[in-house]
Design an enzyme around this catalytic site. Sequence first.
Site, PDB file in Angstrom:
ATOM      1  N   GLY A   8      -4.300  -6.648  -9.690  1.00  0.00           N
ATOM      2  CA  GLY A   8      -4.033  -6.700  -8.044  1.00  0.00           C
ATOM      3  C   GLY A   8      -5.827  -6.227  -7.587  1.00  0.00           C
ATOM      4  N   GLY A  11      -6.927  -7.243  -3.715  1.00  0.00           N
ATOM      5  CA  GLY A  11      -6.808  -6.141  -2.346  1.00  0.00           C
ATOM      6  C   GLY A  11      -7.394  -5.131  -1.762  1.00  0.00           C
ATOM      7  N   TYR A 140       9.563   0.415  -0.350  1.00  0.00           N
ATOM      8  CA  TYR A 140       8.404   1.038  -0.940  1.00  0.00           C
ATOM      9  C   TYR A 140       8.046   2.275  -1.660  1.00  0.00           C
ATOM     10  CZ  TYR A 140       3.362   1.872  -0.836  1.00  0.00           C
ATOM     11  OH  TYR A 140       1.710   1.940  -1.689  1.00  0.00           O
TER      12      TYR A 140
HETATM   13  N1  SER Z   1      -1.007   2.880   3.421  1.00  0.00           N
HETATM   14  C1  SER Z   1      -0.173   2.589   2.737  1.00  0.00           C
HETATM   15  C2  SER Z   1       0.850   1.599   4.251  1.00  0.00           C
HETATM   16  O1  SER Z   1       0.935   1.685   5.042  1.00  0.00           O
HETATM   17  C3  SER Z   1       0.921   4.179   2.345  1.00  0.00           C
HETATM   18  O2  SER Z   1       0.708   4.105   0.393  1.00  0.00           O
HETATM   19  O3  SER Z   1       2.348   1.223   3.196  1.00  0.00           O
END
Ligand code: SER
Length: 318
Positions: A8, A11, A140
Amino acid sequence: MKKILVIGSSGQIGTELVDGLRVRFGDANVVACDIKEPQVEQAGPFVMVNAMDRRGIERIVEKYGINEVYLLAALLSATAEKDPAFAWQLNMESLFIVLELAREGKLKKVYWPSSIAVFGPTSPKDATPQHTIAEPTTVYGISKQAGEQWCAYYHKRYGVDVRSIRYPGLIGWKSAPGGGTTDYAVHIFHEAIKQGSYTCFLDRGTTLPMMYMPDAIRATIDLMEAPIEQVKERIGYNLAGFSFAPEEIAEEVKRHVPELVMKYEPDARQAIANSWPRSIDDSAARKDWGWKPQYDLKAMVDEMMTNLRRELAPKKRP
Ligand code: SER
């Protein structure tokens, strides 16, 4: 000899982490891989591979004699809500591949990023402790919380040396963020410089924990380099920089762009932000491996403005 693989690598974090690791350990000792080309030109090896392709990852580990992996490939909070099944698949499968390689003795150390997203509406909002109620309401957050538990399990059951940090929102100028709820805190700089106005997708008063990227990169490498007896947590370490709401960062940006016009049009990301802490207690990281942030909001804004003004300026023809 240390041989690192960053999965990754193209990114937001990967771009800067590869740089940081190469400065410290040498270009040839840090292999970058991603399904996307790097955002900036890089000096060392780059391989195109999918983080869910176990054979592909294994081949790179064998070919380059890799003994440490930083796994950064993931779908972030806002993007994950659009495709929960795929987010779960990517975030979990890639972790299992790397944990299994470590269990089989092919890796000595693994780094896996967690997030403030492990917390939810029932967690304490201010100075959220290292160990507390964590009932995430985003896919997430669920993937990060489950992943943390798997890391702790692999450590306890198989002795895998896996280390993790719960990042707050990360702000940097070298790479573009993608799909996060905290991304507004990067976009505001680009829009302020380019057009003197910014429409924020979070509302006034939405205070979130944030950090300037150089602090996050330093923390990541410091944790990975800490003597093993100092690493007491095998879930993610809480890490704090500073907290602010959109109108507060706007005020700081206005010191550089006095004409900045801020508008607020909250969208679906507002609900995600509302479920997260306002500030984080990072005393465990400070005590265990000596973490200390170097940047506050003002210092971060000053550096972001200087660097982005230079980067976004029209390039002169040679
Ligand atoms: N910066 C990330 C997000 O906003 C949080 O881990 O998804």
